[in-house]
Design a protein around this motif. Structure first.
Motif, short mmCIF file in Angstrom:
data_model
loop_
_atom_site.label_atom_id
_atom_site.label_comp_id
_atom_site.label_asym_id
_atom_site.label_seq_id
_atom_site.Cartn_x
_atom_site.Cartn_y
_atom_site.Cartn_z
N THR A 46 0.83 -1.20 0.00
CA THR A 46 0.00 0.00 0.00
C THR A 46 0.86 1.25 0.00
OG1 THR A 46 -1.72 -1.19 1.19
CG2 THR A 46 -1.83 1.21 1.21
N TYR A 47 1.86 1.30 0.86
CA TYR A 47 2.76 2.46 0.90
C TYR A 47 3.51 2.63 -0.41
CZ TYR A 47 2.18 3.15 5.94
OH TYR A 47 1.68 3.42 7.18
N ILE A 50 1.18 4.16 -2.94
CA ILE A 50 0.92 5.57 -2.63
C ILE A 50 2.10 6.44 -3.06
CG2 ILE A 50 0.66 7.21 -0.72
CD1 ILE A 50 -1.06 5.05 0.67
#
Length: 67
Positions: A46-47, A50
């Motif tokens: 997820t990071y 992003i």
């Protein structure tokens, strides 16, 4: 003046490949370090997505505006 531009145009793909490999190596180092400290795989993905979105969005906006 023309010779320098031709050399730069010839070398540009190789420079991009080297920069891409540096990016992959940096991501690998950060991934291994964060996973060893206990970060979840899903949180890491997820990071990473992003950060990729934040980096690519300005380029997409600029290139789409002028095309």
């Amino acid at each position: 003046m023309g010779v320098g531009k031709k050399v730069l145009d010839d070398v540009k793909p190789y420079m991009m490949m080297v920069l891409l490999q540096i990016g992959y190596a940096g991501m690998y180092i950060v991934s291994v370090a964060s996973l060893k400290q206990g970060m979840s795989h899903l949180v890491l993905v997820t990071y990473r997505n992003i950060v990729a979105t934040a980096i690519m969005t300005p380029f997409a906006l600029i290139f789409e505006r002028y095309s």
